[in-house]
Design a protein around this motif. Structure first.
Motif, PDB file in Angstrom:
ATOM      1  N   VAL A  53     -12.569   6.067  18.518  1.00  0.00           N
ATOM      2  CA  VAL A  53     -12.156   5.099  17.511  1.00  0.00           C
ATOM      3  C   VAL A  53     -10.653   5.252  17.295  1.00  0.00           C
ATOM      4  N   THR A  54      -9.960   4.124  17.139  1.00  0.00           N
ATOM      5  CA  THR A  54      -8.542   4.134  16.796  1.00  0.00           C
ATOM      6  C   THR A  54      -8.431   3.909  15.296  1.00  0.00           C
ATOM      7  N   PRO A  71       6.586 -20.585 -15.413  1.00  0.00           N
ATOM      8  CA  PRO A  71       7.068 -20.616 -14.029  1.00  0.00           C
ATOM      9  C   PRO A  71       8.541 -20.251 -13.904  1.00  0.00           C
ATOM     10  N   THR A  72       9.341 -20.526 -14.930  1.00  0.00           N
ATOM     11  CA  THR A  72      10.771 -20.237 -14.858  1.00  0.00           C
ATOM     12  C   THR A  72      11.111 -18.928 -15.550  1.00  0.00           C
ATOM     13  N   SER A  73      10.120 -18.086 -15.786  1.00  0.00           N
ATOM     14  CA  SER A  73      10.344 -16.817 -16.456  1.00  0.00           C
ATOM     15  C   SER A  73      11.308 -15.963 -15.640  1.00  0.00           C
ATOM     16  N   THR A  74      12.211 -15.268 -16.334  1.00  0.00           N
ATOM     17  CA  THR A  74      13.185 -14.415 -15.657  1.00  0.00           C
ATOM     18  C   THR A  74      12.841 -12.938 -15.854  1.00  0.00           C
ATOM     19  N   GLY A  75      11.575 -12.636 -16.062  1.00  0.00           N
ATOM     20  CA  GLY A  75      11.147 -11.257 -16.268  1.00  0.00           C
ATOM     21  C   GLY A  75      11.277 -10.433 -15.005  1.00  0.00           C
ATOM     22  N   ASP A  76      11.038  -9.150 -15.150  1.00  0.00           N
ATOM     23  CA  ASP A  76      11.122  -8.239 -14.026  1.00  0.00           C
ATOM     24  C   ASP A  76       9.994  -8.498 -13.026  1.00  0.00           C
ATOM     25  N   VAL A  77      10.300  -8.290 -11.763  1.00  0.00           N
ATOM     26  CA  VAL A  77       9.305  -8.428 -10.709  1.00  0.00           C
ATOM     27  C   VAL A  77       8.670  -7.057 -10.493  1.00  0.00           C
ATOM     28  N   SER A  78       7.337  -7.013 -10.534  1.00  0.00           N
ATOM     29  CA  SER A  78       6.605  -5.780 -10.298  1.00  0.00           C
ATOM     30  C   SER A  78       5.827  -5.903  -9.005  1.00  0.00           C
ATOM     31  N   GLN A  79       5.570  -4.770  -8.393  1.00  0.00           N
ATOM     32  CA  GLN A  79       4.853  -4.767  -7.116  1.00  0.00           C
ATOM     33  C   GLN A  79       3.863  -3.616  -7.108  1.00  0.00           C
ATOM     34  N   LYS A  80       2.691  -3.899  -6.566  1.00  0.00           N
ATOM     35  CA  LYS A  80       1.683  -2.857  -6.387  1.00  0.00           C
ATOM     36  C   LYS A  80       1.325  -2.816  -4.910  1.00  0.00           C
ATOM     37  N   THR A  81       1.386  -1.635  -4.314  1.00  0.00           N
ATOM     38  CA  THR A  81       1.034  -1.453  -2.911  1.00  0.00           C
ATOM     39  C   THR A  81      -0.346  -0.835  -2.830  1.00  0.00           C
ATOM     40  N   THR A  82      -1.216  -1.421  -2.000  1.00  0.00           N
ATOM     41  CA  THR A  82      -2.550  -0.892  -1.764  1.00  0.00           C
ATOM     42  C   THR A  82      -2.639  -0.470  -0.307  1.00  0.00           C
ATOM     43  N   TRP A  83      -3.148   0.757  -0.094  1.00  0.00           N
ATOM     44  CA  TRP A  83      -3.288   1.285   1.261  1.00  0.00           C
ATOM     45  C   TRP A  83      -4.717   1.134   1.740  1.00  0.00           C
ATOM     46  N   HIS A  84      -4.863   0.745   2.999  1.00  0.00           N
ATOM     47  CA  HIS A  84      -6.174   0.514   3.603  1.00  0.00           C
ATOM     48  C   HIS A  84      -6.302   1.360   4.866  1.00  0.00           C
ATOM     49  N   ARG A  85      -7.499   1.874   5.100  1.00  0.00           N
ATOM     50  CA  ARG A  85      -7.788   2.621   6.333  1.00  0.00           C
ATOM     51  C   ARG A  85      -8.443   1.641   7.302  1.00  0.00           C
ATOM     52  N   ILE A  86      -7.855   1.494   8.476  1.00  0.00           N
ATOM     53  CA  ILE A  86      -8.360   0.569   9.482  1.00  0.00           C
ATOM     54  C   ILE A  86      -8.962   1.377  10.623  1.00  0.00           C
ATOM     55  N   SER A  87     -10.182   1.039  11.031  1.00  0.00           N
ATOM     56  CA  SER A  87     -10.850   1.676  12.176  1.00  0.00           C
ATOM     57  C   SER A  87     -11.181   0.605  13.192  1.00  0.00           C
ATOM     58  N   VAL A  88     -10.880   0.892  14.460  1.00  0.00           N
ATOM     59  CA  VAL A  88     -11.126  -0.067  15.543  1.00  0.00           C
ATOM     60  C   VAL A  88     -12.066   0.593  16.553  1.00  0.00           C
ATOM     61  N   PHE A  89     -13.285   0.040  16.673  1.00  0.00           N
ATOM     62  CA  PHE A  89     -14.301   0.582  17.567  1.00  0.00           C
ATOM     63  C   PHE A  89     -14.446  -0.222  18.856  1.00  0.00           C
ATOM     64  N   LYS A  90     -14.154  -1.539  18.822  1.00  0.00           N
ATOM     65  CA  LYS A  90     -14.333  -2.385  20.003  1.00  0.00           C
ATOM     66  C   LYS A  90     -13.462  -1.870  21.140  1.00  0.00           C
ATOM     67  N   PRO A  91     -14.057  -1.591  22.321  1.00  0.00           N
ATOM     68  CA  PRO A  91     -13.318  -0.920  23.407  1.00  0.00           C
ATOM     69  C   PRO A  91     -11.975  -1.556  23.772  1.00  0.00           C
ATOM     70  N   GLY A  92     -11.921  -2.843  24.046  1.00  0.00           N
ATOM     71  CA  GLY A  92     -10.655  -3.467  24.429  1.00  0.00           C
ATOM     72  C   GLY A  92      -9.654  -3.466  23.290  1.00  0.00           C
ATOM     73  N   LEU A  93     -10.091  -3.849  22.109  1.00  0.00           N
ATOM     74  CA  LEU A  93      -9.216  -3.918  20.942  1.00  0.00           C
ATOM     75  C   LEU A  93      -8.757  -2.525  20.529  1.00  0.00           C
ATOM     76  N   ARG A  94      -9.646  -1.552  20.646  1.00  0.00           N
ATOM     77  CA  ARG A  94      -9.328  -0.158  20.292  1.00  0.00           C
ATOM     78  C   ARG A  94      -8.140   0.328  21.128  1.00  0.00           C
ATOM     79  N   ASP A  95      -8.154   0.045  22.432  1.00  0.00           N
ATOM     80  CA  ASP A  95      -7.095   0.500  23.324  1.00  0.00           C
ATOM     81  C   ASP A  95      -5.782  -0.245  23.076  1.00  0.00           C
ATOM     82  N   ALA A  97      -4.876  -1.632  20.213  1.00  0.00           N
ATOM     83  CA  ALA A  97      -4.361  -1.157  18.927  1.00  0.00           C
ATOM     84  C   ALA A  97      -3.671   0.187  19.092  1.00  0.00           C
ATOM     85  N   TYR A  98      -4.272   1.082  19.853  1.00  0.00           N
ATOM     86  CA  TYR A  98      -3.684   2.410  20.052  1.00  0.00           C
ATOM     87  C   TYR A  98      -2.338   2.315  20.773  1.00  0.00           C
ATOM     88  N   GLN A  99      -2.230   1.401  21.714  1.00  0.00           N
ATOM     89  CA  GLN A  99      -1.008   1.294  22.513  1.00  0.00           C
ATOM     90  C   GLN A  99       0.100   0.519  21.802  1.00  0.00           C
TER      91      GLN A  99
END
Length: 146
Positions: A53-54, A71-95, A97-99
């Motif tokens: 698995v990749t 819509p015209t608000s000049t407030g501060d821009v906030s950002q939230k980052t979400t991390w995801h774990r991706i697993s690739v099992f399909k043989p062609g796609l796995r290779d 993705a790894y490369q």
């Protein structure tokens, strides 16, 4: 259009009558689309007796402007980052993705959610949410040109 979609979903129901009980199988959907950047170069792992698995991480960002919701608000821009774990099992796609998947690459991943458990190095049971990739679209310029 919505009525047609509802009718199509209803037609997907499969009914099977056994001799003493009734079993109803319903069609369901488990689909995910993520558009973001790769957080680490992929690694390929293989557990004895199983296919390799990749695996790599991917970040998605949500942005919003603080203020009174105008819509015209000049407030501060906030950002939230979400991390995801991706697993690739399909043989062609796995290779592929790894490369070709590299840290910082912008990609679109299509797949399904999977929930599981594992034991960490301290023998504590942990829960993990993983995206099982069915398709990867490369959006970074340098990868598309190769």
């Amino acid at each position: 259009m919505l009525r047609n979609a509802s009718a199509q979903i209803l037609k997907q129901f499969v009914r099977h009558r056994a001799t003493d009980t009734s079993l109803i199988l319903e069609r369901s959907i488990n689909r995910v689309q993520l558009l973001g950047r790769v957080g680490q170069d992929p690694v390929m792992r293989q557990v004895e007796g199983r296919n390799p698995v990749t695996i790599f991480s991917m970040a998605t960002n949500e942005m919003w402007r603080s203020g009174e919701g105008e819509p015209t608000s000049t407030g501060d821009v906030s950002q939230k980052t979400t991390w995801h774990r991706i697993s690739v099992f399909k043989p062609g796609l796995r290779d592929v993705a790894y490369q070709y998947v590299k840290k910082g690459s912008r990609i679109l991943v299509e797949g399904k959610l999977d929930y599981g458990e594992y034991m960490d190095k301290n023998n504590v049971r942990r829960q993990a949410t993983t995206i099982i990739a069915d398709n990867i679209v490369f959006l970074s310029e340098n990868l598309r040109d190769q």
